[in-house]
Write an enzyme that holds these catalytic residues in place. Structure first.
Site, PDB file in Angstrom:
ATOM      1  N   HIS A  53       0.797  -1.217   0.000  1.00 58.09           N
ATOM      2  CA  HIS A  53       0.000   0.000   0.000  1.00 58.09           C
ATOM      3  C   HIS A  53       0.837   1.277   0.000  1.00 58.09           C
ATOM      4  O   HIS A  53       1.891   1.355   0.613  1.00 58.09           O
ATOM      5  CB  HIS A  53      -0.935   0.008   1.210  1.00 58.09           C
ATOM      6  N   ASP A  54       0.367   2.251  -0.764  1.00 59.49           N
ATOM      7  CA  ASP A  54       0.918   3.612  -0.782  1.00 59.49           C
ATOM      8  C   ASP A  54       2.316   3.707  -1.382  1.00 59.49           C
ATOM      9  O   ASP A  54       2.984   4.728  -1.235  1.00 59.49           O
ATOM     10  CB  ASP A  54       0.920   4.223   0.626  1.00 59.49           C
ATOM     11  N   GLY A  58       4.883  -1.173   2.672  1.00 61.32           N
ATOM     12  CA  GLY A  58       4.082   0.022   2.447  1.00 61.32           C
ATOM     13  C   GLY A  58       4.901   1.304   2.466  1.00 61.32           C
ATOM     14  O   GLY A  58       5.924   1.402   3.140  1.00 61.32           O
TER      15      GLY A  58
END
Length: 247
Positions: free
Chosen positions: A121-122, A139
């Site tokens: 994520h991200d 992440g």
């Protein structure tokens, strides 16, 4: 027109571009956007608010756009954007962003993600990036353009390192040649590298000296900017790891 195998499942609301090929047993979620000319070989899973750029090829059992593997994720409509002309091989996984992060995971153009690789994520991955088999990003990791990760490499945004340490022994001359850098530029960077990492004085003094003498060289300037961009504690840790200096 798109070519869609009768065993594939395309949810209502999904957008499928021109000349797309969707093979057997693919599943496309209702918020997914598949760009023109993409090819989904078979058994591909695209879910969430995911946009796939034109001419990207997705191989069997890759999964894109599933929720982030983060205990802080609250179910929001975060996104995944994959650029054009990428090749994402078997079993690769890429998650959407989180509400507390960028809200989006992003892959640039012309990236090659090999078998079993993972982008969490991200993350923001630049263009023309290559992941060998089973490379994983935790992440919030950012990579620049033309980055190459060898097999089994793992990158975290924060962490501690334990165990044997690799030492910096030279420049990636092969990579620079592949990128088309002229011989003079490579020689200049090699001289700057030797002065910064193996010259007299402290590491900071050597970097400052090279910056003063080669500050107008764009390639050397990028290296100096990268070294200076880290925190003091990170810079000290990297210096000791690379040069085997005592604390």
């Amino acid at each position: 027109m798109a070519t869609i195998d009768p065993t594939a499942r395309i949810e209502a609301g999904a957008e499928v571009g021109k000349d797309v090929s969707i093979g057997p047993y693919c599943v496309i979620g209702p918020q997914a956007v598949i760009g023109d000319g993409c090819k989904l070989i078979s058994h591909v899973h695209v879910s969430g608010h995911t946009t796939i750029g034109p001419r990207t090829v997705l191989y069997p059992f890759c999964s894109l756009g599933t929720p982030p593997q983060s205990i802080k994720y609250r179910g929001g409509p975060t996104r995944l954007v994959v650029g054009a002309d990428c090749e994402i091989r078997e079993g690769a996984t890429i998650n959407t962003g989180t509400e507390d992060g960028r809200g989006m995971t992003e892959i640039g153009d012309r990236c090659f993600l090999m078998v079993g690789s993972h982008v969490a994520h991200d993350c923001k991955v630049g263009s023309d990036v290559i992941f060998a088999n089973n490379v994983v990003l935790g992440g919030h990791v950012t990579t620049g353009d033309f980055v190459v990760f060898g097999g089994q490499a793992a990158v975290r945004q924060f962490g501690l390192v334990q165990g044997p340490l690799a030492r910096l022994i030279g420049l990636n001359v092969v990579g620079m040649r592949r990128r088309g850098f002229p011989k003079a530029a490579i020689q200049g960077l090699r001289q700057a590298y030797e002065a910064m990492f193996f010259g007299a004085g402290t590491f900071r003094e050597r970097v400052d000296a090279v910056a003063a003498s080669h500050g107008d060289d764009a390639l050397i300037g990028k290296v100096i900017a990268f070294i200076r961009s880290g925190s003091q504690s990170l810079t000290m840790a990297v210096r000791r790891a690379l040069l085997d200096e005592e604390p």
